[in-house]
Design a protein around this motif. Structure first.
Motif, short mmCIF file in Angstrom:
data_model
loop_
_atom_site.label_atom_id
_atom_site.label_comp_id
_atom_site.label_asym_id
_atom_site.label_seq_id
_atom_site.Cartn_x
_atom_site.Cartn_y
_atom_site.Cartn_z
N THR A 147 0.85 -1.19 0.00
CA THR A 147 0.00 0.00 0.00
C THR A 147 0.88 1.23 0.00
O THR A 147 1.64 1.45 0.95
N PRO A 148 0.83 2.05 -1.07
CA PRO A 148 1.70 3.23 -1.14
C PRO A 148 1.21 4.32 -0.20
O PRO A 148 0.06 4.31 0.25
N PRO A 149 2.05 5.29 0.14
CA PRO A 149 1.63 6.41 0.98
C PRO A 149 0.60 7.26 0.23
O PRO A 149 0.49 7.19 -0.99
N PRO A 150 -0.18 8.08 0.95
CA PRO A 150 -1.21 8.90 0.31
C PRO A 150 -0.65 9.81 -0.77
O PRO A 150 -1.28 10.03 -1.79
N SER A 151 0.52 10.35 -0.54
CA SER A 151 1.13 11.23 -1.53
C SER A 151 2.64 11.20 -1.36
O SER A 151 3.15 10.87 -0.30
#
Length: 351
Positions: free
Chosen positions: A178-182
């Motif tokens: 899961t990548p970071p939000p931005s």
């Protein structure tokens, strides 16, 4: 006056000494995990080497009682384990004299090994090395992963040769992180893979991940071309592994997003080796073997979820390489000159 001064100094020394003496004085210093993992890997590999040496010389063909005689193929295993044990020696480590000792002769301490028991032990050792690689320091993690992968594949090779059940290996990595939000815009997050045949200018996570992405891109192209050149059986295998490489590329790109790293864009095509048209299977095996270096580097330069993904990818690529008939040697993904390795202690069996 002199006696009074000496008495004062004695009191002062005693008082200060009570404060300055460390509470932990005399306690043994904790051994780092990486050193413990190395020492355990060495001990296990030496034990396996002793068993392999016995299997090689116990009966004609190396078969134990109740087992079929014939060429047991264990000579290569002896050489593999010897090189691994030599690489796991740590002459420069301050802990070497405390944690690494030569194994006693197996003939004096254990029953004569069987083929089934040896295959099981080799597979278990490989799995343990891979588990320890997930938590060791970078360089040691790469060595443990390389050794563990080679031991797993060697156990599978021997099992197939001896008609034994092939030991189960770890499952393929497929879950995308899961990548970071931005991700912050920064020039340092963009990277490209080194040009094939050249030496990378940096050894860091972005460069290692870029190399894996480029390797998977090239593999996808090669497998797509190979589908038109292989026979029906090999083509079916290649189709399955093409899908696997597409999955691995998506996973590598997802790892880039997780770390806010811009991975190399996909290219339209790649230059294939001259032997590809005549021997596509052999070329695919060589290509799979060459990808091991990228995965091994990523093991060393990453940690946590990304390192585990890289370890799984290393084992995965090694299995495909072996299936295409390309030998891996004792260290999957590492280039080690056996002539430069230190000799094993004389107490370790040599065959």
């Amino acid at each position: 006056m002199k006696a009074l001064l000496l008495a004062f100094l004695a009191v002062l020394v005693l008082g200060v000494g009570a404060v300055l003496v460390p509470r932990d004085a005399g306690r043994p210093q904790a051994v780092p995990f990486s050193e413990t993992a190395r020492s355990e890997a060495l001990s296990s590999t030496e034990t396996l080497l002793g068993s392999a040496s016995q299997l090689e010389s116990s009966r004609p063909g190396g078969a134990a009682a109740g087992e079929t005689s014939g060429d047991n193929g264990v000579s290569d295993t002896v050489m593999l384990l010897t090189s691994q044990a030599q690489a796991l020696l740590s002459p420069s480590s301050s802990w070497a004299s405390k944690t690494s000792t030569a194994s006693p002769s197996p003939s004096a301490t254990q029953d004569r090994p069987t083929r089934a028991g040896f295959v099981s032990g080799l597979s278990s050792s490989g799995s343990r090395r891979l588990a320890d690689a997930a938590n060791a320091d970078g360089g040691m993690a790469r060595l443990l992963a390389a050794v563990g992968t080679a031991q797993l594949l060697e156990s599978s090779r021997l099992a197939a040769m001896w008609g034994l059940p092939v030991p189960a290996t770890q499952a393929e990595a497929s879950t995308a992180p899961t990548p970071p939000p931005s991700c912050p815009a920064s020039p340092s997050t963009s990277t490209t893979a080194p040009t094939p045949g050249t030496t990378p200018t940096k050894a860091d996570l972005p460069a290692a991940l870029a190399a894996v992405v480029s390797s998977e891109q090239e593999a996808i192209y090669a497998y797509q071309v190979a589908l038109t050149k292989l026979d029906a059986k090999a083509s079916a295998t290649a189709a399955t592994w093409l899908a696997r490489h597409q999955e691995l590329l998506r996973g590598a790109e997802a790892q880039g997003r997780l770390h806010c790293i811009a991975t190399p864009p996909r290219e339209a095509g790649y230059r294939l080796p001259a032997t590809f048209a005549a021997k596509p299977g052999l070329a695919l095996g060589s290509m799979e073997a060459s990808s091991l270096t990228a995965y091994a580097d990523l093991v060393a330069l990453s940690e946590g979820e990304t390192r585990q993904w890289a370890i799984d990818g290393l084992v995965d690529a090694a299995k495909r390489s072996q299936a295409w008939g390309t030998p891996l040697g004792p260290f999957a993904g590492l280039s080690i000159d056996n002539a430069a390795l230190p000799p094993l202690p004389s107490a370790t069996p040599s065959g």
